[in-house]
Design a protein around this motif. Structure first.
Motif, PDB file in Angstrom:
ATOM      1  N   VAL A   2       0.855  -1.186   0.000  1.00 52.36           N
ATOM      2  CA  VAL A   2       0.000   0.000   0.000  1.00 52.36           C
ATOM      3  C   VAL A   2       0.891   1.236   0.000  1.00 52.36           C
ATOM      4  O   VAL A   2       1.848   1.320   0.767  1.00 52.36           O
ATOM      5  CB  VAL A   2      -0.975   0.008   1.214  1.00 52.36           C
ATOM      6  CG1 VAL A   2      -0.249  -0.023   2.536  1.00 52.36           C
ATOM      7  CG2 VAL A   2      -1.926   1.191   1.153  1.00 52.36           C
ATOM      8  N   SER A   3       0.604   2.144  -0.916  1.00 51.49           N
ATOM      9  CA  SER A   3       1.386   3.375  -0.973  1.00 51.49           C
ATOM     10  C   SER A   3       0.487   4.527  -1.403  1.00 51.49           C
ATOM     11  O   SER A   3      -0.480   4.341  -2.148  1.00 51.49           O
ATOM     12  CB  SER A   3       2.569   3.233  -1.936  1.00 51.49           C
ATOM     13  OG  SER A   3       2.099   2.971  -3.245  1.00 51.49           O
ATOM     14  N   TYR A   4       0.833   5.687  -0.930  1.00 53.31           N
ATOM     15  CA  TYR A   4       0.073   6.915  -1.192  1.00 53.31           C
ATOM     16  C   TYR A   4       0.439   7.430  -2.577  1.00 53.31           C
ATOM     17  O   TYR A   4       1.606   7.714  -2.854  1.00 53.31           O
ATOM     18  CB  TYR A   4       0.435   7.933  -0.117  1.00 53.31           C
ATOM     19  CG  TYR A   4      -0.327   9.234  -0.152  1.00 53.31           C
ATOM     20  CD1 TYR A   4      -1.654   9.289   0.257  1.00 53.31           C
ATOM     21  CD2 TYR A   4       0.302  10.411  -0.549  1.00 53.31           C
ATOM     22  CE1 TYR A   4      -2.340  10.490   0.268  1.00 53.31           C
ATOM     23  CE2 TYR A   4      -0.381  11.616  -0.539  1.00 53.31           C
ATOM     24  CZ  TYR A   4      -1.711  11.650  -0.129  1.00 53.31           C
ATOM     25  OH  TYR A   4      -2.390  12.839  -0.118  1.00 53.31           O
ATOM     26  N   ALA A   5      -0.538   7.524  -3.497  1.00 52.05           N
ATOM     27  CA  ALA A   5      -0.209   7.934  -4.867  1.00 52.05           C
ATOM     28  C   ALA A   5      -1.347   8.694  -5.549  1.00 52.05           C
ATOM     29  O   ALA A   5      -1.705   8.383  -6.680  1.00 52.05           O
ATOM     30  CB  ALA A   5       0.152   6.704  -5.683  1.00 52.05           C
ATOM     31  N   PRO A   6      -1.964   9.675  -4.881  1.00 52.96           N
ATOM     32  CA  PRO A   6      -3.063  10.393  -5.556  1.00 52.96           C
ATOM     33  C   PRO A   6      -2.561  11.196  -6.754  1.00 52.96           C
ATOM     34  O   PRO A   6      -1.475  11.762  -6.717  1.00 52.96           O
ATOM     35  CB  PRO A   6      -3.606  11.316  -4.464  1.00 52.96           C
ATOM     36  CG  PRO A   6      -2.482  11.495  -3.524  1.00 52.96           C
ATOM     37  CD  PRO A   6      -1.683  10.226  -3.564  1.00 52.96           C
ATOM     38  N   ASP A   7      -3.357  11.174  -7.818  1.00 50.34           N
ATOM     39  CA  ASP A   7      -3.025  11.933  -9.022  1.00 50.34           C
ATOM     40  C   ASP A   7      -4.356  12.218  -9.711  1.00 50.34           C
ATOM     41  O   ASP A   7      -4.962  11.307 -10.274  1.00 50.34           O
ATOM     42  CB  ASP A   7      -2.106  11.112  -9.933  1.00 50.34           C
ATOM     43  CG  ASP A   7      -1.723  11.863 -11.200  1.00 50.34           C
ATOM     44  OD1 ASP A   7      -2.037  13.065 -11.302  1.00 50.34           O
ATOM     45  OD2 ASP A   7      -1.119  11.241 -12.090  1.00 50.34           O
ATOM     46  N   LEU A   8      -4.827  13.441  -9.648  1.00 55.82           N
ATOM     47  CA  LEU A   8      -6.145  13.768 -10.191  1.00 55.82           C
ATOM     48  C   LEU A   8      -6.102  13.812 -11.715  1.00 55.82           C
ATOM     49  O   LEU A   8      -6.209  14.854 -12.347  1.00 55.82           O
ATOM     50  CB  LEU A   8      -6.637  15.096  -9.599  1.00 55.82           C
ATOM     51  CG  LEU A   8      -6.841  15.072  -8.082  1.00 55.82           C
ATOM     52  CD1 LEU A   8      -7.295  16.424  -7.574  1.00 55.82           C
ATOM     53  CD2 LEU A   8      -7.834  13.996  -7.678  1.00 55.82           C
ATOM     54  N   VAL A  30      -7.305   2.176  -1.781  1.00 57.44           N
ATOM     55  CA  VAL A  30      -6.031   1.731  -1.213  1.00 57.44           C
ATOM     56  C   VAL A  30      -5.238   0.855  -2.177  1.00 57.44           C
ATOM     57  O   VAL A  30      -4.121   0.445  -1.871  1.00 57.44           O
ATOM     58  CB  VAL A  30      -6.234   0.993   0.140  1.00 57.44           C
ATOM     59  CG1 VAL A  30      -6.682   1.962   1.217  1.00 57.44           C
ATOM     60  CG2 VAL A  30      -7.207  -0.169   0.001  1.00 57.44           C
ATOM     61  N   GLY A  31      -5.805   0.541  -3.339  1.00 56.06           N
ATOM     62  CA  GLY A  31      -5.101  -0.271  -4.321  1.00 56.06           C
ATOM     63  C   GLY A  31      -5.959  -0.493  -5.549  1.00 56.06           C
ATOM     64  O   GLY A  31      -7.057   0.055  -5.661  1.00 56.06           O
TER      65      GLY A  31
END
Length: 200
Positions: free
Chosen positions: A83-89, A120-121
């Motif tokens: 699990v990794s944080y990767a927001p990209d609008l 989360v994935g």
């Protein structure tokens, strides 16, 4: 006044996201088009009655029509992964973003609710999401973790994320991107997934 606004908002959301697609599908089939103004008015009244909690003379389907629904959930450890944080609008939902989708009730799969979900994935076009709730009782439940308030809740209420079940969310079933969870709060959720549910 607030409860009247909430009722109106539920009515409007149901009309736009549930009833309008049905009407459009009916208009595409000439045999489905109401033959009179009174039949058209009855369709609108029935939609309003179902939102306001009454009963209609004809049964209305409880599940949102017109887009895929989230109807599968599994124990969180069964979907364990990195699990990794990767927001990209960028139009695609990524881990750290909160999206809205129709989620069926566990106790009654014929019914459900449009609700926010923390991504989360992903598995191809299926998002892995954790359900959000603003019910304060979850504050004392070990299976939930508090994430505070944010733009995903129009009333500004505090929210909790359910950790013990992962929802399989069809990407094409997302109604809208609701918000991006800040990294620090996302890491609180991720730490619990790693410590208690075998995620890495």
């Amino acid at each position: 006044m607030a409860s009247q606004w909430k009722t109106f908002q539920r009515f409007a959301e149901n009309l736009v996201f549930n009833e309008a697609p049905k009407i459009i599908r009916q208009l595409q089939k000439p045999e489905g088009v109401p033959r009179t103004i009174s039949q058209g008015i009855k369709l609108g009244i029935d939609a309003g009655i179902s939102v306001l909690g009454g009963t209609s003379t004809e049964s209305q389907p409880a599940i949102a029509a017109g887009r895929p629904i989230t109807n599968n959930s599994v124990p969180t450890a069964h979907r364990a992964r990195r699990v990794s944080y990767a927001p990209d609008l960028d139009g695609r939902a990524d881990p750290g973003e909160i999206v809205w989708t129709w989620v069926v009730y566990e106790e009654d799969p014929s019914r459900g609710k449009d609700r926010p979900v923390l991504v989360v994935g992903r598995d191809s076009t299926t998002l892995l999401g954790l359900m959000l709730s603003s019910q304060e009782r979850h504050g004392a439940d070990r299976s939930w973790v508090g994430i505070g308030s944010g733009s995903w809740d129009y009333e500004g209420r505090a929210s909790w994320v359910r950790l013990d079940r992962v929802l399989d969310v069809p990407e094409e079933g997302i109604r809208r991107e609701g918000a991006v969870l800040d990294r620090e709060t996302f890491e609180v959720v991720a730490a619990r997934l790693r410590a208690e549910y075998s995620w890495t």
